[in-house]
Design a protein around this motif. Structure first.
Motif, mmCIF file in Angstrom:
data_model
loop_
_atom_site.group_PDB
_atom_site.id
_atom_site.type_symbol
_atom_site.label_atom_id
_atom_site.label_comp_id
_atom_site.label_asym_id
_atom_site.label_seq_id
_atom_site.Cartn_x
_atom_site.Cartn_y
_atom_site.Cartn_z
ATOM 1 N N TYR A 1 49.701 44.639 38.948
ATOM 2 C CA TYR A 1 50.937 43.740 38.388
ATOM 3 C C TYR A 1 51.172 44.733 37.706
ATOM 4 C CZ TYR A 1 47.311 39.657 39.697
ATOM 5 O OH TYR A 1 46.211 38.802 40.095
ATOM 6 N N ARG B 1 61.536 32.174 38.097
ATOM 7 C CA ARG B 1 60.328 33.124 37.656
ATOM 8 C C ARG B 1 58.697 32.317 39.289
ATOM 9 N NH1 ARG B 1 60.104 31.101 31.961
ATOM 10 N NH2 ARG B 1 58.813 33.368 31.636
ATOM 11 N N ASP B 2 58.546 31.295 39.372
ATOM 12 C CA ASP B 2 56.985 31.920 40.194
ATOM 13 C C ASP B 2 57.448 32.625 41.419
ATOM 14 O OD1 ASP B 2 55.531 30.314 38.011
ATOM 15 O OD2 ASP B 2 55.356 28.991 39.758
ATOM 16 N N ARG C 1 55.317 43.138 36.509
ATOM 17 C CA ARG C 1 55.167 42.682 34.946
ATOM 18 C C ARG C 1 55.233 43.111 33.919
ATOM 19 N NH1 ARG C 1 57.349 38.080 32.480
ATOM 20 N NH2 ARG C 1 56.281 37.715 30.932
ATOM 21 N N SER D 1 47.892 35.957 36.298
ATOM 22 C CA SER D 1 49.160 35.276 36.539
ATOM 23 C C SER D 1 49.527 34.941 35.576
ATOM 24 C CB SER D 1 49.753 34.729 37.762
ATOM 25 O OG SER D 1 49.406 35.307 39.109
ATOM 26 N N PHE E 1 52.568 36.133 31.531
ATOM 27 C CA PHE E 1 52.717 34.561 31.174
ATOM 28 C C PHE E 1 52.632 34.500 29.669
ATOM 29 C CE2 PHE E 1 54.366 36.152 34.895
ATOM 30 C CZ PHE E 1 55.758 35.631 35.239
ATOM 31 N N TRP F 1 57.726 36.236 40.416
ATOM 32 C CA TRP F 1 56.112 36.441 40.178
ATOM 33 C C TRP F 1 55.254 37.061 41.760
ATOM 34 C CZ3 TRP F 1 53.762 39.993 37.560
ATOM 35 C CH2 TRP F 1 52.176 39.716 37.453
ATOM 36 N N THR G 1 56.742 40.012 42.957
ATOM 37 C CA THR G 1 56.783 40.964 42.553
ATOM 38 C C THR G 1 55.127 41.429 42.441
ATOM 39 O OG1 THR G 1 58.568 41.084 40.516
ATOM 40 C CG2 THR G 1 57.202 42.473 40.811
ATOM 41 N N SER G 2 54.671 40.169 42.692
ATOM 42 C CA SER G 2 52.302 40.954 42.637
ATOM 43 C C SER G 2 52.305 41.011 43.468
ATOM 44 C CB SER G 2 51.955 39.851 41.897
ATOM 45 O OG SER G 2 52.617 38.883 42.970
#
Length: 302
Positions: free
Chosen positions: A73, A233-234, A76, A173, A177, A237, A240-241
């Motif tokens: 990740y 945002r979920d 992030r 995850s 956050f 993420w 991105t991951s």
């Protein structure tokens, strides 16, 4: 930490600043066997230390040794101000789930697969064999640990590994956050809603956008305390991951009319199968989604 000890010794004068390479000294103290040559050194969990991450440029320029940095990740953590981006000194490699061809290779059927005639001239038993392995692949997917379990012990225990993988992904995850409203359960609810949208939403959105429709499903079936911002945002993420991949929509083959990110597919077909089974998606709908996900992944990685 060894690096901090060396820093103090340089400041105190115990180590000569001009002649001492701090990084070289750090590796020598960590292991007396270390030699700066053409061999590789693997540094894992790089995302846990911004100090080490920020030294990547020094690793690349001051050593003969090749360094492989691995970490989860990074999308992030590198957004945090402590992390510097060492452009020009890093090559990035995304590790993906095994493709079907790689899966076939893992179970030693490459020769049979590559010999299949596209016009039906091969033995019928060979077509049936590869088709059955495709059906297994839709259940097993391409995560190496789960493929290894399948090779060793068959398909029966793979659900336990998917359950563990999904739990770890959602918990990790949420950890990235830290202090936020985004919880492990919220991530899992969002994943369930994504596969439900794949199964049910074939013609377009009933709501104004993907995020709005996703939010409606989550509020209706899972949790009433998630808003559109958290859904966005979920999704960002997940993207991105690399847990999900997105797909644009071309309207009537008009390349000036492309609607961005109209569908999301889970990056692993086996995980998609597990989540749909857990979410009680009808078998007929699930099979269609799995076939579509498989074709999407083939096109994506061509």
């Amino acid at each position: 930490m060894i690096h901090d000890e060396i820093k103090k010794e340089r400041l105190s004068g115990k180590l000569d600043r001009e002649s001492t390479n701090s990084l070289m000294e750090m590796f020598k103290r960590f292991s007396k066997k270390f030699k700066d040559d053409g061999e590789c050194v693997i540094i894992d969990e790089i995302q846990e230390s911004y100090k080490i991450y920020n030294m990547i440029r020094q690793f690349a320029r001051e050593f003969e040794t090749h360094f492989i940095m691995t970490g989860s990740y990074l999308g992030r953590v590198v957004m945090q101000k402590e992390f510097w981006s060492p452009m020009g000194d890093v090559d990035f490699l995304e590790i993906k789930p095994l493709s079907f061809v790689e899966f076939i290779n893992a179970i030693n059927l490459t020769e049979v697969y590559e010999a299949l005639d596209l016009y039906g001239e091969s033995e019928k038993s060979n077509y049936e064999l590869i088709y059955n392995k495709y059906k297994d692949y839709c259940i097993v997917g391409g995560y190496p640990e789960i493929v290894c379990e399948y090779v060793k012990n068959g398909i029966e225990n793979t659900d336990d590994l998917f359950r563990k993988s999904l739990r770890v992904f959602c918990e990790e995850s949420a950890r990235y956050f830290d202090g936020d409203i985004l919880t492990a359960r919220m991530f899992e609810d969002c994943i369930n809603a994504i596969v439900e949208m794949l199964a049910n939403n074939k013609k377009g959105f009933r709501a104004g956008s993907y995020t709005e429709e996703l939010q409606q499903i989550i509020v209706k079936q899972y949790s009433s305390n998630i808003n559109k911002e958290n859904c966005n945002r979920d999704l960002q993420w997940f993207y991105t991951s690399k847990f999900v991949k997105d797909c644009d929509k071309l309207v009537e083959f008009d390349f000036t009319n492309i609607k961005k990110r109209q569908r999301y597919f889970l990056a692993d077909v086996g995980m998609a199968n597990y989540v749909m089974k857990k979410s009680n998606v009808l078998l007929s709908e699930a099979n269609g989604v799995l076939n579509e996900t498989f074709v999407y992944q083939c096109l994506l990685y061509m």
